[in-house]
Design an enzyme around this catalytic site. Structure first.
Site, short mmCIF file in Angstrom:
data_model
loop_
_atom_site.label_atom_id
_atom_site.label_comp_id
_atom_site.label_asym_id
_atom_site.label_seq_id
_atom_site.Cartn_x
_atom_site.Cartn_y
_atom_site.Cartn_z
N ARG A 29 0.83 -1.22 0.00
CA ARG A 29 0.00 0.00 0.00
C ARG A 29 0.86 1.27 0.00
O ARG A 29 0.59 2.19 -0.79
CB ARG A 29 -0.95 -0.02 1.20
CG ARG A 29 -2.09 -1.02 1.09
CD ARG A 29 -2.89 -1.07 2.38
NE ARG A 29 -2.06 -1.44 3.52
CZ ARG A 29 -2.38 -1.23 4.79
NH1 ARG A 29 -3.53 -0.65 5.10
NH2 ARG A 29 -1.57 -1.62 5.75
N ASN A 47 -6.44 -2.37 2.09
CA ASN A 47 -6.48 -3.84 2.17
C ASN A 47 -7.91 -4.32 2.04
O ASN A 47 -8.85 -3.64 2.48
CB ASN A 47 -5.89 -4.33 3.49
CG ASN A 47 -4.37 -4.36 3.49
OD1 ASN A 47 -3.76 -4.39 2.43
ND2 ASN A 47 -3.78 -4.35 4.67
#
Length: 771
Positions: A29, A47
């Site tokens: 990320r 996520n």
């Protein structure tokens, strides 16, 4: 969080990408965030149960460059397996953020194995001006615990063991800083807010904490003590690997007479002083998995190890420090230590402090522990160089969970593995996930660990329904457990599972000729198989050939005593004339009463089951050559034959393989070969050259059988192919003959890989039934 405006230009696009693979807990990320900011895109990344979901918006060219760079620049150890793209209407979003995780939907994201300490964290660990100087739990987005601490998917701190430790302001600032290596590092902690060490005595009394706990453990190891250390996935037992008294005492207390111990050293330089290391082995030692690697000992060893570390073994199982705690310990000690699983021989390792104090006080003198919970136990991975590739013999820390793509896996299956070297696998949604090594199911503690592992696998991946696949042996604990897990039980023939394991790992379709050689496995005719040639296509399997069967006098007793197996083999060779032969020196190993008992067993077939096992044939050769008469661990006799062959300066030629018809199959007749070995040994021919000749005969036999079967693809499976010499010779002969040869590399070739084949078989069977 700071946002960066997108350029206000025409031809703005917005897309959604759902990314699957190993993309949680690896800094993926933050990588996406930086990439989007560099391209001036708006949107978000977060996520999700299936991996990572992201949306980007901006000029078409920037969006296109972002997609190209996403795949091209993915940082290791992240691994993208698939991307689903969806075109959306632009909504004018002017900044990019890392959003809260989406906890809806079924979890299917790859759970990353635990990662060894990275170079950047190691530098900080030993930097006196760094605020994490000598902190045993230093991590970042590129290293540290993953599988061992995760409670649920998506991977966020709130669903890991780190939820017990609230970040201090300094750690929280790093967590939110895009320029930091710890940007969204879920394991982030420091001495002020993270886990801490404690040293306990056998009675559980806390003797010291933090740095003092480590210092006192170091001093105890210097003095020859045995220390139980709570590692990444469970307890290890440590002692000075140079100290023969300490190592012998550990063997006595642990109940492990001869099986080699693993050794930990502080650095690659230290390793080079003990063993020979190839480039590939060096890469494995220093990889994020940081496994135990079996390496050849040096004759000019700089720091001689105690003889009891690996008695009679030319190899050493070596590993480097996998965690900061191990790194600090080894830096302070400056000498190699035995690092073996925290258990009594045959049991699973102890996981938490209370369990260790209950099970290990008779073994360990001190307990160096910490307060970070281990959610999912995981032992050390063991590897070996075979045919130029580092091959897993035990899939565990750093490798498991191991994800294999398998398009046939459309319906959920929980595969329960075998009786020995048990490991579970879960198949669903186009993949098979092999869980970490559990152990041998003969022990009550291992069965309890197995039950916990079943719940862990089903819970983590959210796969509650589906079939249960198990070994076809009716007496195994796993077979009985299958019916309690599912009302759809799929028994899988043992040796077919081995072939399918190789096929699943290598993405093979049939036809395939599987040469499956191991110690014992339940045969489809009710006898003990283990030297099989199986033609496999789809879910169909045909036994093409097998080794000529022989009897095991005493059944399980023969498995523990190669001398008994040798008597069974020699009886098949000579018949009742065996007992009067003066040239069979092995007979002298038995008292007259024992000879009478064995003679009766073999004559009447009582408690003397037939087997076609290649592993037991290795045992017989070991006994005939005087290398091993009794064993204390699985594979000991076969290892002795391999080690002898490796030392050979010449190869004693043996009779060519003989194939005999038996109905629709063939029998590989080993009798002329075994007679030649026995007679040459009686004449005093070099044991090493005979052992080498035996390996050559086995490899030639595989080639001859492949030629007879006429199948271009050959899969080598089963525990015998842990033998590097046999595997390399067989592969070379087959490749010279024009065959394409496949084997397990990431999946263990032994019973630790059975669950993969079981899952693949069940998927094929269910497709046939449902279709």
């Amino acid at each position: 969080m700071e946002s960066v405006p997108c350029l206000d230009v025409q031809n703005v696009q917005r897309i959604r990408l759902d990314v699957s693979g190993a993309v949680q807990g690896v800094g993926f990320r933050p990588f996406v965030y930086r990439l989007a900011v560099e391209e001036g895109l708006g949107g978000f990344v977060r996520n999700a149960g299936g991996g990572v979901a992201l949306e980007v918006e901006g000029p078409a060219g920037a969006v296109e460059r972002f997609q190209i760079r996403l795949r091209r620049e993915t940082p290791g150890p992240a691994n993208i397996q698939g991307i689903v793209r969806q075109r959306l209407e632009p909504d004018g979003q002017q900044g990019f953020t890392i959003g809260y995780s989406d906890i809806g939907g079924a979890p299917s994201a790859s759970i990353l194995p635990d990662l060894a300490m990275c170079a950047a964290c190691r530098a900080e660990l030993f930097d006196p001006v760094n605020r994490r100087y000598r902190y045993p739990f230093i991590t970042c987005t590129h290293c540290g615990p993953r599988y061992s601490i995760i409670e649920a998917i998506p991977y966020d701190r709130a669903r890991t063991a780190m939820r017990h430790f609230a970040m201090c302001p300094a750690c929280q600032a790093e967590y939110g800083d895009p320029a930091s290596r710890r940007f969204h590092a879920e394991t982030n902690a420091c001495p002020d807010c993270g886990p801490q060490l404690a040293l306990q005595g056998r009675d559980g009394e806390v003797l010291a904490r933090r740095d003092e706990a480590l210092a006192r453990a170091v001093q105890a190891l210097r003095e020859g003590a045995i220390v139980a250390l709570k590692g990444l996935g469970g307890f290890q037992l440590l002692t000075d690997a140079r100290n023969e008294t300490a190592v012998a005492l550990l063997r006595q207390r642990k109940g492990r007479p001869a099986k080699p111990f693993a050794v930990m050293v502080g650095s690659l330089g230290d390793a080079l002083g003990l063993v020979h290391v190839s480039d590939a082995e060096r890469e494995a030692l220093m990889s994020p998995a940081a496994p135990i690697v079996l390496l050849r000992s040096r004759d000019d060893c700089a720091t001689p190890l105690a003889p009891s570390v690996a008695p009679g073994n030319p190899d050493i199982g070596l590993m480097l420090p996998a965690t900061p705690l191990h790194g600090l310990l080894m830096e302070a000690l400056g000498f190699p230590v035995v690092a073996t699983s925290g258990n009594r021989s045959g049991e699973p390792m102890a996981v938490d402090g209370d369990e260790a104090l209950a099970r290990l006080p008779g073994i360990a003198d001190l307990f160096l522990t910490h307060n970070r919970p281990i959610v999912n136990p995981v032992d050390d991975t063991v590897t070996r160089m075979i045919a130029g590739r580092v091959t897993a013999l035990r899939c565990a820390r750093g490798m498991a969970p191991l994800v294999l793509a398998n398009p046939k896996q459309t319906r959920p299956v929980l595969a329960l593995g075998g009786h020995m070297k048990n490991a579970l696998a879960l198949g669903w949604d186009g993949q098979i996930v092999l869980g970490p090594h559990i152990g041998d199911m003969a022990h009550t503690e291992t069965r309890a660990a197995f039950t916990r592992s079943v719940e862990i696998m089903r819970s983590l991946y959210g796969v509650r329904s589906g079939a249960a696949a198990c070994d076809a042996h009716p007496g195994y604990h796993t077979t009985r457990a299958a019916s309690a897990i599912s009302d759809r039980v799929c028994p899988v023939p043992h040796h077919l599972a081995h072939v399918l394991s190789v096929m699943a790992e290598n993405g093979l379709e049939g036809p395939v000729l599987g040469a499956v050689w191991d110690g014992t496995g339940f045969g489809e005719d009710g006898t003990v198989w283990g030297g099989e040639f199986l033609a496999v296509e789809g879910a169909a399997c045909r036994r093409v050939a097998h080794l000529l069967p022989f009897r095991l006098p005493g059944g399980e007793a023969a498995v523990r005593e190669p001398r008994r197996t040798a008597i069974g083999v020699l009886h098949t060779l000579y018949g009742d004339a065996l007992w009067d032969r003066e040239d069979v020196a092995l007979l002298a190993a038995f008292a007259p009463g024992e000879q009478s008992m064995l003679r009766n067993m073999l004559a009447r077939g009582i408690n003397a089951p037939l087997t076609s096992s290649a592993g037991r044939l290795f045992d017989a050769v070991a006994a005939v050559l005087g290398l091993c008469q009794r064993t204390t661990f699985d594979g000991e006799a076969a290892m002795a034959v391999e080690f002898a062959a490796r030392a050979a300066s010449a190869v004693h030629a043996l009779p060519s393989p003989v194939m005999m018809p038996e109905g629709d199959t063939l029998q590989l007749d080993w009798r002329p070969m075994l007679a030649a070995i026995a007679e040459a040994a009686a004449r005093g021919v070099s044991v090493a050259s005979l052992a080498a000749g035996f390996h050559h005969w086995l490899a030639d036999s595989i080639l001859e059988m492949a030629r007879h079967a006429g199948i271009a693809q050959v899969a080598l499976g089963g525990g015998c192919f842990q033998n590097a010499l046999l595997t390399e010779r067989a592969m070379a002969r087959l490749q010279e003959g024009g065959f394409r040869v496949y084997r397990n590399i990431r999946v263990p070739p032994n019973d630790g890989g059975l669950a993969v084949g079981q899952a693949a078989y069940a998927a094929r069977r269910m497709d046939e039934v449902m279709d």
